[in-house]
Design a protein around this motif. Structure first.
Motif, PDB file in Angstrom:
ATOM      1  N   GLU A  11       0.832  -1.208   0.000  1.00 19.38           N
ATOM      2  CA  GLU A  11       0.000   0.000   0.000  1.00 19.38           C
ATOM      3  C   GLU A  11       0.865   1.255   0.000  1.00 19.38           C
ATOM      4  O   GLU A  11       0.590   2.202  -0.739  1.00 19.38           O
ATOM      5  N   LEU A  12       1.889   1.253   0.814  1.00 24.89           N
ATOM      6  CA  LEU A  12       2.770   2.410   0.903  1.00 24.89           C
ATOM      7  C   LEU A  12       3.520   2.627  -0.405  1.00 24.89           C
ATOM      8  O   LEU A  12       3.627   3.736  -0.903  1.00 24.89           O
ATOM      9  N   ARG A  13       4.018   1.549  -0.981  1.00 25.95           N
ATOM     10  CA  ARG A  13       4.749   1.659  -2.246  1.00 25.95           C
ATOM     11  C   ARG A  13       3.846   2.227  -3.341  1.00 25.95           C
ATOM     12  O   ARG A  13       4.253   3.086  -4.117  1.00 25.95           O
ATOM     13  N   LYS A  14       2.592   1.783  -3.401  1.00 23.98           N
ATOM     14  CA  LYS A  14       1.653   2.299  -4.393  1.00 23.98           C
ATOM     15  C   LYS A  14       1.349   3.777  -4.130  1.00 23.98           C
ATOM     16  O   LYS A  14       1.242   4.568  -5.068  1.00 23.98           O
ATOM     17  N   ALA A  15       1.220   4.128  -2.866  1.00 18.69           N
ATOM     18  CA  ALA A  15       0.958   5.527  -2.528  1.00 18.69           C
ATOM     19  C   ALA A  15       2.124   6.421  -2.940  1.00 18.69           C
ATOM     20  O   ALA A  15       1.926   7.529  -3.439  1.00 18.69           O
ATOM     21  N   ILE A  16       3.326   5.926  -2.760  1.00 22.11           N
ATOM     22  CA  ILE A  16       4.519   6.686  -3.162  1.00 22.11           C
ATOM     23  C   ILE A  16       4.537   6.856  -4.673  1.00 22.11           C
ATOM     24  O   ILE A  16       4.792   7.950  -5.191  1.00 22.11           O
ATOM     25  N   GLU A  17       4.254   5.788  -5.404  1.00 15.36           N
ATOM     26  CA  GLU A  17       4.239   5.859  -6.865  1.00 15.36           C
ATOM     27  C   GLU A  17       3.152   6.806  -7.358  1.00 15.36           C
ATOM     28  O   GLU A  17       3.358   7.576  -8.293  1.00 15.36           O
ATOM     29  N   ASN A  18       1.971   6.768  -6.728  1.00 19.45           N
ATOM     30  CA  ASN A  18       0.864   7.625  -7.147  1.00 19.45           C
ATOM     31  C   ASN A  18       1.122   9.097  -6.830  1.00 19.45           C
ATOM     32  O   ASN A  18       0.600   9.975  -7.503  1.00 19.45           O
ATOM     33  N   SER A  19       1.913   9.347  -5.803  1.00 20.63           N
ATOM     34  CA  SER A  19       2.178  10.739  -5.427  1.00 20.63           C
ATOM     35  C   SER A  19       3.146  11.417  -6.388  1.00 20.63           C
ATOM     36  O   SER A  19       3.273  12.623  -6.393  1.00 20.63           O
ATOM     37  N   GLY A  20       3.843  10.629  -7.205  1.00 15.01           N
ATOM     38  CA  GLY A  20       4.809  11.201  -8.129  1.00 15.01           C
ATOM     39  C   GLY A  20       6.164  11.429  -7.478  1.00 15.01           C
ATOM     40  O   GLY A  20       7.087  11.932  -8.101  1.00 15.01           O
ATOM     41  N   LEU A  21       6.286  11.044  -6.246  1.00 14.13           N
ATOM     42  CA  LEU A  21       7.526  11.194  -5.492  1.00 14.13           C
ATOM     43  C   LEU A  21       8.389   9.961  -5.740  1.00 14.13           C
ATOM     44  O   LEU A  21       7.880   8.849  -5.751  1.00 14.13           O
ATOM     45  N   GLU A  22       9.665  10.169  -5.966  1.00 14.87           N
ATOM     46  CA  GLU A  22      10.554   9.033  -6.164  1.00 14.87           C
ATOM     47  C   GLU A  22      10.825   8.368  -4.816  1.00 14.87           C
ATOM     48  O   GLU A  22      10.811   9.018  -3.777  1.00 14.87           O
ATOM     49  N   TYR A  23      11.101   7.074  -4.862  1.00 13.81           N
ATOM     50  CA  TYR A  23      11.287   6.309  -3.631  1.00 13.81           C
ATOM     51  C   TYR A  23      12.482   6.815  -2.833  1.00 13.81           C
ATOM     52  O   TYR A  23      12.414   6.953  -1.620  1.00 13.81           O
ATOM     53  N   LYS A  24      13.581   7.173  -3.533  1.00 14.07           N
ATOM     54  CA  LYS A  24      14.758   7.654  -2.814  1.00 14.07           C
ATOM     55  C   LYS A  24      14.496   9.012  -2.168  1.00 14.07           C
ATOM     56  O   LYS A  24      15.020   9.295  -1.098  1.00 14.07           O
TER      57      LYS A  24
END
Length: 162
Positions: A11-24
């Motif tokens: 869920e968190l990984r998908k939220a990060i991807e949807n926010s447009g924010l890079e994981y790093k």
């Protein structure tokens, strides 16, 4: 980087991807939020694990990240508008940019903290330095702005001759 099996939170990984924010970027912001100053990998990973298990903290960081991206988009639009009135300093060496900054824009943080490792946002961030020199030079007084443009032209002429 983090191993997926250790910190798997779909869920968190998908939220990060949807926010447009890079994981790093998310990781860097979360370490800053938790105020981890250690350079040791083990300590940083423990702090990240805590952040990733607390959804409230992760949501707060995502909101901060979205706000930062909106600000970046606004800055890019402002840059596009102001580029017509200013000389471009893109591609000039850092030493020259810092000389310009110290001469005309000495109060700007990007100039003051360029070589300060404690200020990670500014530390050796040439892109930010170029942006600040270009955008803030527009706000100079006309006589100072003329001298600023003259210094840039002299440097560009030197580079053209080489």
């Amino acid at each position: 980087m983090l191993k997926k099996r250790t910190y798997e939170n779909v869920e968190l990984r998908k939220a990060i991807e949807n926010s447009g924010l890079e994981y790093k970027d998310f990781i860097a912001m979360s370490l800053e939020k938790v105020q981890v100053k250690s350079k040791k990998k083990r300590i940083r990973q423990k702090a990240l694990k805590k952040v990733l298990t607390k959804n409230e903290v992760a949501k707060e960081i995502l909101l901060m990240g979205q706000g930062n991206q909106e600000n970046k988009k606004m800055n890019k639009q402002e840059l596009a508008e102001e580029k017509g009135t200013s000389l471009s300093v893109r591609g000039l060496p850092v030493t020259f940019l810092l000389k310009l900054g110290k001469k005309y824009l000495k109060e700007e943080d990007a100039v003051r903290f360029y070589y300060n490792a404690d200020k990670e946002e500014f530390y050796k961030n040439k892109q930010l330095l170029e942006d600040v020199v270009e955008t803030e030079s527009v706000h100079l007084e006309p006589s100072v702005l003329a001298a600023f443009h003259e210094d840039i032209k002299v440097e560009l002429d030197k580079r053209a001759k080489k």
